[in-house]
Design an enzyme around this catalytic site. Structure first.
Site, short mmCIF file in Angstrom:
data_model
loop_
_atom_site.label_atom_id
_atom_site.label_comp_id
_atom_site.label_asym_id
_atom_site.label_seq_id
_atom_site.Cartn_x
_atom_site.Cartn_y
_atom_site.Cartn_z
N ASP A 1 0.82 -1.21 0.00
CA ASP A 1 0.00 0.00 0.00
C ASP A 1 0.86 1.27 0.00
OD1 ASP A 1 -2.30 1.46 0.00
OD2 ASP A 1 -2.86 1.03 2.07
N HIS B 1 3.00 3.41 -9.05
CA HIS B 1 2.90 1.95 -9.22
C HIS B 1 4.17 1.40 -9.87
CE1 HIS B 1 -1.12 1.89 -7.75
NE2 HIS B 1 -1.65 2.54 -8.77
N LEU C 1 11.02 -20.85 -3.90
CA LEU C 1 9.97 -19.94 -3.39
C LEU C 1 8.66 -20.15 -4.15
CD1 LEU C 1 9.12 -17.32 -1.78
CD2 LEU C 1 9.87 -16.04 -3.80
C1 FPP Z 1 -1.85 0.13 -3.43
O1 FPP Z 1 -1.40 1.46 -3.46
C2 FPP Z 1 -1.26 -0.61 -4.52
C3 FPP Z 1 -1.96 -1.16 -5.55
C4 FPP Z 1 -3.43 -1.03 -5.67
C5 FPP Z 1 -1.27 -1.88 -6.64
C6 FPP Z 1 0.00 -2.58 -6.30
C7 FPP Z 1 0.70 -2.89 -7.55
C8 FPP Z 1 2.06 -2.87 -7.75
C9 FPP Z 1 3.01 -2.65 -6.66
C10 FPP Z 1 2.69 -3.07 -9.08
C11 FPP Z 1 2.00 -3.91 -10.10
C12 FPP Z 1 1.99 -5.36 -9.83
C13 FPP Z 1 2.78 -6.28 -10.42
C14 FPP Z 1 2.58 -7.73 -10.13
C15 FPP Z 1 3.86 -5.94 -11.35
P1 FPP Z 1 -2.44 2.65 -3.59
O2 FPP Z 1 -2.45 3.08 -5.02
O3 FPP Z 1 -3.78 2.23 -3.07
O4 FPP Z 1 -1.78 3.71 -2.69
P2 FPP Z 1 -2.50 4.92 -1.93
O5 FPP Z 1 -3.33 4.28 -0.84
O6 FPP Z 1 -1.37 5.73 -1.41
O7 FPP Z 1 -3.33 5.65 -2.95
#
Ligand code: FPP
Length: 248
Positions: free
Chosen positions: A23, A40, A134
Site C-alpha cells: 500500500d 505503481h 519460493l
Molecule cells: C496500493 O497502493 C497498490 C496497488 C493497488 C497496486 C499494487 C501494484 C504494484 C506494486 C505493481 C503492479 C503489480 C505487479 C505484479 C507488477 P495505492 O495506489 O492504493 O496507494 P494509496 O493508498 O497511497 O493511494
C-alpha cells in the site's frame, strides 16, 4: 547463504508464508508530484527486490496483493497502467524467476482479465509449476470473499456428485478448494503505509497470522524494513488460542 541480513533474523525460524499488502503507491506519487502510474511503477521495483530477497532467504511462500476485485473502480488510466505493469513484469521477470526455481501461482479470477494478461499469467503458472523454490503467489483480480464463495461452490459440487457428505466437510477440505491449496497458512502479514486493514485479503489464510504495519509507503519499503518485519515476527509469542504459558 550469502544474502546480507539487515536485522537480527534467525534463518532457522523464518515465517513459512509471508503475505504483503503493498500500500501507498498513490501517496508516494503525490509526494513526488508524479502521476499515480509512476507510483505503481516505483512500487514494481520494490516488489522485484522483495521477491528476489525472499527467494534468497529461503522463505517458503510469498503472497503479494497486486490488484483486487475492487480496484476496477479506479480510473481507466490507472487500471490500464496497472495492467500494463503486470504484463511487463511477467515478460521481463519470468526467465529469472524460473532460473531461481520460483513457482508462480496466481490467486484470483484470471479469466476476468484482459486476454494478453490472462495468457501471460497462465503461461507463467504452467512454465514454473514444477519448480520447488519460493512459491510466489500474486493476487490479481482477487477478493477473499469471492475465493471463499468459490470454495463453497466447489465443495457443494463434490457433495452433489456424492464424493462427500455435508457433515464430513472439515477445515482441510475447505483449504484444499482455495487458490493457496497445499501451502501453509500465512505466518506474517505486512501492510505498508500505516493503514491497518485486511481489505478482503486472505481472510481464511490469515486466521493466525502475525500482523506488522510499517508506516513507510510501498515504493520506499526496502530490505532493511523487510528484515525488520521478519525480526519483529520472530520476537512475537504466538498462541494459537492456547494459554500464554503453554509449551510452544
Ligand atoms: C496500493 O497502493 C497498490 C496497488 C493497488 C497496486 C499494487 C501494484 C504494484 C506494486 C505493481 C503492479 C503489480 C505487479 C505484479 C507488477 P495505492 O495506489 O492504493 O496507494 P494509496 O493508498 O497511497 O493511494
Amino acid at each position: 547463504m550469502t544474502t546480507p541480513l539487515y536485522a537480527p533474523i534467525d534463518l532457522e525460524r523464518l515465517p513459512r508464508h509471508v503475505a504483503i499488502i503493498m500500500d501507498g503507491n498513490g501517496r508516494w506519487a503525490q509526494q513526488h508530484k508524479l502521476k499515480v502510474a509512476l507510483g505503481h511503477r516505483a512500487g514494481t521495483e520494490t516488489l522485484r527486490e522483495i521477491i528476489r530477497n525472499s527467494s534468497d532467504l529461503g522463505i517458503g511462500s510469498l503472497t503479494l496483493y497486486a490488484f483486487s476485485t475492487e480496484n476496477w473502480t479506479r480510473s481507466k488510466t490507472e487500471v490500464e497502467a496497472l495492467m500494463q505493469l503486470i504484463l511487463d513484469f511477467f515478460h521481463s521477470e519470468i526467465d529469472e524467476l524460473d532460473e531461481k526455481n520460483v513457482r508462480i501461482t496466481i490467486l484470483g479470477d484470471k479469466d476476468g482479465l484482459p486476454q494478453k494478461q490472462c495468457e501471460a499469467l497462465k503461461e507463467a503458472e504452467i512454465r514454473t509449476e514444477k519448480n520447488t523454490g519460493l512459491h510466489l503467489n500474486i493476487a490479481i483480480n482477487y477478493g477473499s470473499r469471492a475465493e471463499l464463495v468459490r470454495a463453497a461452490q466447489l465443495l457443494a459440487k463434490d457433495v452433489q456428485e456424492g464424493l462427500l457428505q455435508p457433515g464430513e466437510i472439515t477445515d482441510a477440505h475447505f483449504a484444499r478448494k482455495l487458490y493457496t491449496d497445499g501451502q501453509p497458512d500465512v505466518d506474517l502479514l505486512i501492510r505498508t503505509s500505516g493503514e491497518m486493514r485486511l481489505s478482503n485479503f486472505l481472510l481464511w489464510q490469515c486466521s493466525y497470522a502475525e500482523f506488522v504495519f510499517p508506516t513507510v509507503l510501498w515504493p520506499d519499503f526496502d530490505l532493511k524494513q523487510y528484515h525488520a518485519c521478519i525480526a519483529e515476527f520472530q520476537g512475537r509469542k504466538r498462541r494459537f488460542g492456547r494459554r500464554p504459558d503453554a509449551d510452544e
